[in-house]
Design an enzyme around this catalytic site. Structure first.
Site, PDB file in Angstrom:
ATOM      1  N   THR A   1       1.054  -0.678   0.220  1.00 41.73           N
ATOM      2  CA  THR A   1       0.314  -0.099   0.026  1.00 41.73           C
ATOM      3  C   THR A   1       0.551   1.034   0.150  1.00 41.73           C
ATOM      4  O   THR A   1       2.058   1.581   0.797  1.00 41.73           O
ATOM      5  CB  THR A   1      -1.078   0.033   1.659  1.00 41.73           C
ATOM      6  OG1 THR A   1       0.005   0.508   2.196  1.00 41.73           O
ATOM      7  CG2 THR A   1      -1.288  -1.463   1.250  1.00 41.73           C
ATOM      8  N   ASP A   2       0.443   2.079  -0.942  1.00 39.81           N
ATOM      9  CA  ASP A   2       1.115   4.160  -0.113  1.00 39.81           C
ATOM     10  C   ASP A   2       0.548   3.764   0.958  1.00 39.81           C
ATOM     11  O   ASP A   2      -0.459   3.018   2.534  1.00 39.81           O
ATOM     12  CB  ASP A   2       0.659   4.885  -1.304  1.00 39.81           C
ATOM     13  CG  ASP A   2       1.368   6.109  -1.565  1.00 39.81           C
ATOM     14  OD1 ASP A   2       1.747   6.529  -0.327  1.00 39.81           O
ATOM     15  OD2 ASP A   2       0.902   6.223  -2.149  1.00 39.81           O
ATOM     16  N   TRP A   3       1.522   4.793   1.945  1.00 37.97           N
ATOM     17  CA  TRP A   3       1.908   5.096   3.435  1.00 37.97           C
ATOM     18  C   TRP A   3       0.069   5.541   3.642  1.00 37.97           C
ATOM     19  O   TRP A   3      -0.056   6.700   3.344  1.00 37.97           O
ATOM     20  CB  TRP A   3       2.794   5.700   3.775  1.00 37.97           C
ATOM     21  CG  TRP A   3       4.373   4.965   4.237  1.00 37.97           C
ATOM     22  CD1 TRP A   3       4.875   5.123   4.901  1.00 37.97           C
ATOM     23  CD2 TRP A   3       4.796   4.391   3.066  1.00 37.97           C
ATOM     24  NE1 TRP A   3       6.456   4.171   5.467  1.00 37.97           N
ATOM     25  CE2 TRP A   3       6.193   3.576   3.728  1.00 37.97           C
ATOM     26  CE3 TRP A   3       4.792   3.610   2.030  1.00 37.97           C
ATOM     27  CZ2 TRP A   3       6.742   2.537   3.496  1.00 37.97           C
ATOM     28  CZ3 TRP A   3       5.367   2.654   1.164  1.00 37.97           C
ATOM     29  CH2 TRP A   3       6.638   2.201   1.943  1.00 37.97           C
TER      30      TRP A   3
END
Length: 805
Positions: free
Chosen positions: A228-230
């Site tokens: 995932t993106d952060w």
């Protein structure tokens, strides 16, 4: 599964623990089984491993690393081998800092020139972006670590990026927004992919079964990890089912518990978790092999020289009236512009690199052979007007033969999390240009910015050299081109429109509330300008040289196009020859031309070379929405070889047999798309294209705010506390900009204002969990005291938890 026996030895709790981070940048380990944690670091154009407490906004200084030119810059080189070389050096530096996964490259399309993160992306063309990215990936992974291609996918605006719903038709999604990722997976063989924050057609990308299972895992046969993106995880169970291995950063075990409960309740099968664990273990074990060898420090000076070489090959000469460049020997030069002394060499936000060395223009003149008679800043970097600086600059300009004017965009204008407000250069810089022109018309502008800008003032310039964001050695590279030591060979990887209003997505960017509609369809960048016959300032693929090239003798076969290329000038140089195709059939709407190949060739003065650009599996294909497959339309195709999309030098035709697929469209119902004039498509026609009603794009202000609503929506909240908080945020943003703290103001917008409520739990590393967030939402929705009690109760419960003791 490769690690079946090892996975059998794990408890359910251990397997679940691997699915989210240990902290902000590291993954979990299981010591008893010899499973170590991985370190992930930002690194599109240089390693950003922070020396102190980790954050994702670029606030804390990173360990020194080579700052290479940004992706937007290197794309102008059109040199896959150069991209691979950059990747090799990035990989080497990653190893020196004990990084397992380098978070890059970014291959999102430049749908709109105002996207704040365009400096991190390659191009408006998916073929060019994909090929350059594949080179980077091969280079990075040649050292044994992993690249992580991002952001998958259709993440083309920064405003509300964590909540926006991208409404796009399937053909556009496949041909424009997925093709670069496809090339990165199939040709680059990336080991990791980062999912984007946004939704696509109503479903978060991280949970989108069509994207993650049907296309990525199914059609492309991708075996690597999805990260995932952060803070980009919405529903952890839905993400796991879609095949997402790793949620970052840590959630302090909260989502691990969700996984455990889902398996125990039968909501998901444990085999789904096992498959994800297996893929994550493969990434862990393969990327740690390199660290079993002796540690080697990288050669700082050598990497700096490479960064300079990359910048030299990526700089674009846009104008050269009267052949003012290269500068003639003995010319007295006035250096004007703040960016000359304090170089603008990289973007801002999560990609900030702490350079090992930093060249500044004023320090490099002695070796360039250019005679500088002095320097004046001329303007205030962040836009404030200063008449005295202009007067001093004009005084210096009167004494010079030539003015080198360094202008561009500042660091806080181009940053992730925010989109630009306009395509203009700041007004105080244009006032300086106008004043200089009245005293000395021999002006050469050196542009420093990572994205396209309007240039209504270009007639007052004799030459324009665009350095983009050239990294730590960019200043010296520019001087070497100005002096003639290097012949410029860069060409634009994006179109420069005359005005922002001319862009195809002008009426549909950005999405301000619930969704953004990609009504222009496949017509982005040059695909639109060429097809709709819209004049541009500089076309895609454009760039001048100090020599000239002649194209001749084209021959087309079923395998590719062969032609002769002669350097007809007096200077050795490199030319970027571009292959475009155009389908002559009018049964299926298509752009007038599409890039399908390119090559960069060095040719000595007077020399002729025979060049071949091969066809591949993407040359003639289009995506058919009826068959849900890539098809080939039977037709005659025009094969065009040119120096830019608007400068075709030789062409021929070839007949290609088709796959016999049924026609996917009703021509009468989609007249805008058949004409290519798609910058203002009606909602009714767009609905006919996508085959369904578009969702309501406005917030429903009557509903209570929930997890996926943003802090910005507190302006409509029932709770006075929430509305007050909203106005305090707006005031803080205004006040910080007023006192010149624009960078801090930007952080408020990207990390608070546009943050969905769930992001509070997802990016705080477990400090605020979802039950506590429920209390906050009660307060926001008008139940202040009930919410406060709930919040405090859940906080106490969390503090008393065994995990927090």
């Amino acid at each position: 599964m490769k690690y079946r026996e090892l996975i059998k030895k794990m408890t359910l709790e251990e397997k679940a623990s691997l699915m989210s981070g240990k902290d902000f940048w590291q993954t979990q380990e299981i010591e008893r089984l010899g499973i170590n944690s991985m370190f992930l670091a930002d690194g599109p154009h240089g390693i950003r491993k922070q020396a102190v407490a980790a954050d994702h906004l670029g606030l804390n200084v990173g360990i020194p690393a080579t700052c290479f030119p940004t992706a937007a810059t290197v794309a102008n080189s059109w040199n896959e081998e150069l991209g691979e070389r950059v990747g090799e050096y990035l990989g080497e530096e990653a190893i020196s800092q004990k990084v397992n996964v380098l978070l890059g490259p970014g291959v999102n399309m430049k749908r709109n020139p105002l996207c704040g993160r365009n400096f991190q992306y390659y191009s408006e063309d998916p073929y060019l972006a994909g090929k350059m990215a594949a080179g980077y990936i091969r280079g990075i992974q040649s050292h044994g670590i992993s690249a992580c291609v991002k952001h998958f996918c259709a993440n083309n605006q920064e405003e509300r990026r964590m909540a926006i719903d991208t409404i796009v038709d399937e053909r556009t999604l496949r041909e424009i927004y997925l093709t670069a990722f496809e090339i990165a997976v199939k040709e680059g063989r990336t080991r990791a992919i980062m999912s984007s924050y946004n939704m696509i057609n109503g479903t978060y990308t991280n949970e989108n079964m069509h994207l993650m299972r049907d296309i990525l895992r199914g059609e492309w046969n991708y075996k690597g990890c999805v990260i995932t993106d952060w803070g980009g995880s919405n529903d952890r169970i839905a993400g796991l089912l879609a095949g997402n291995e790793l949620e970052m950063p840590t959630t302090a075990g909260e989502t691990n518990e969700e996984i455990i409960k889902a398996i125990k309740s039968g909501k998901i099968k444990e085999e789904v978790l096992d498959e994800c664990v297996d893929r994550l273990l493969e990434l862990i074990f393969t990327t740690e092999e390199v660290y079993k060898r002796p540690h080697i420090e990288f050669d700082v000076d050598k990497h700096h020289r490479v960064a300079q070489k990359v910048a030299e090959e990526s700089i674009v000469l846009l104008k050269n009236e009267e052949n003012i460049l290269p500068l003639k020997y003995g010319k007295k030069v006035a250096v004007i512009g703040d960016f000359a002394k304090n170089a603008r060499y990289q973007g801002a936000g999560s990609s900030i690199v702490n350079p090992t060395i930093l060249d500044h223009t004023m320090d490099c003149f002695n070796e360039s052979g250019i005679i500088s008679i002095g320097y004046e800043p001329g303007f205030e970097r962040y836009g404030k007007k200063d008449k005295k600086k202009i007067e001093k600059a004009c005084e210096l300009a009167r004494k010079a033969d030539v003015i080198l004017l360094y202008i561009g965009l500042d660091e806080v204008t181009e940053a992730d999390g925010l989109d630009r407000q306009s395509m203009s250069i700041p007004e105080n810089q244009i006032e300086l240009l106008n004043a200089l022109y009245t005293v000395n018309s021999n002006i050469i502008a050196i542009l420093s910015c990572g994205s396209a800008v309007e240039m209504p003032w270009i007639s007052k310039l004799k030459a324009v050299l665009h350095g983009y964001l050239g990294g730590q050695a960019g200043s010296r590279a520019i001087l070497r081109i100005l002096s003639g030591d290097v012949n410029p060979s860069g060409k634009l990887a994006e179109t420069y429109p005359i005005r922002y209003e001319d862009t195809p997505s002008f009426h549909n960017f950005p999405g301000k509330e619930v969704s953004v509609e990609y009504r222009e369809g496949i017509y982005i960048g040059y695909r639109y300008y060429d097809t709709a016959s819209v004049d541009v300032l500089f076309p895609f693929g454009y760039g001048l040289s100090y020599t000239t090239f002649e194209y001749s003798d084209i021959h087309v076969s079923r395998y590719g196009a062969t032609f002769k290329l002669k350097n007809s000038g007096n200077v050795a140089g490199m030319e970027i020859a571009q292959l475009y195709i155009g389908c002559k059939s009018k049964e299926i709407f298509r752009p007038k031309k599409e890039l399908k190949g390119f090559t960069k060739i060095f040719i000595n003065a007077g020399e002729t070379k025979t060049v071949t650009i091969p066809f591949d599996d993407k040359t003639f294909r289009y995506f058919n929405v009826k068959t849900n497959k890539w098809e080939v339309e039977e037709s005659e195709y025009e094969i065009m070889i040119g120096a830019s999309s608007d400068d075709i030098r030789v062409k021929d035709t070839i007949f290609i047999e088709g796959t016999g697929a049924p026609l996917p469209y009703d021509k009468a119902a989609l007249q805008s798309y058949y004409s290519g004039k798609t910058n203002n498509v009606t909602v009714e026609e767009f609905e006919r294209l996508i085959g369904r009603k578009v969702p309501v794009s406005k917030w429903d202000r009557s509903k209570p705010l929930g997890y996926n609503d943003t802090i910005a929506q507190c302006q409509y909240a029932k709770g006075i506390f929430a509305r007050f908080s909203y106005y305090m945020i707006v005031f803080a943003y205004w006040f910080l900009r007023k006192i010149g703290k624009r960078s801090t103001a930007n952080i408020i917008m990207m990390s608070i204002y546009h943050m969905p409520f769930r992001g509070i739990a997802r990016v705080t590393g477990g400090v605020v969990n979802m039950p506590m967030l429920d209390g906050i939402l009660m307060m926001v929705n008008g139940n202040f005291f009930k919410g406060l009690v709930h919040l405090l109760k859940e906080r106490n419960k969390k503090l008393k938890s065994p995990k927090n003791k």
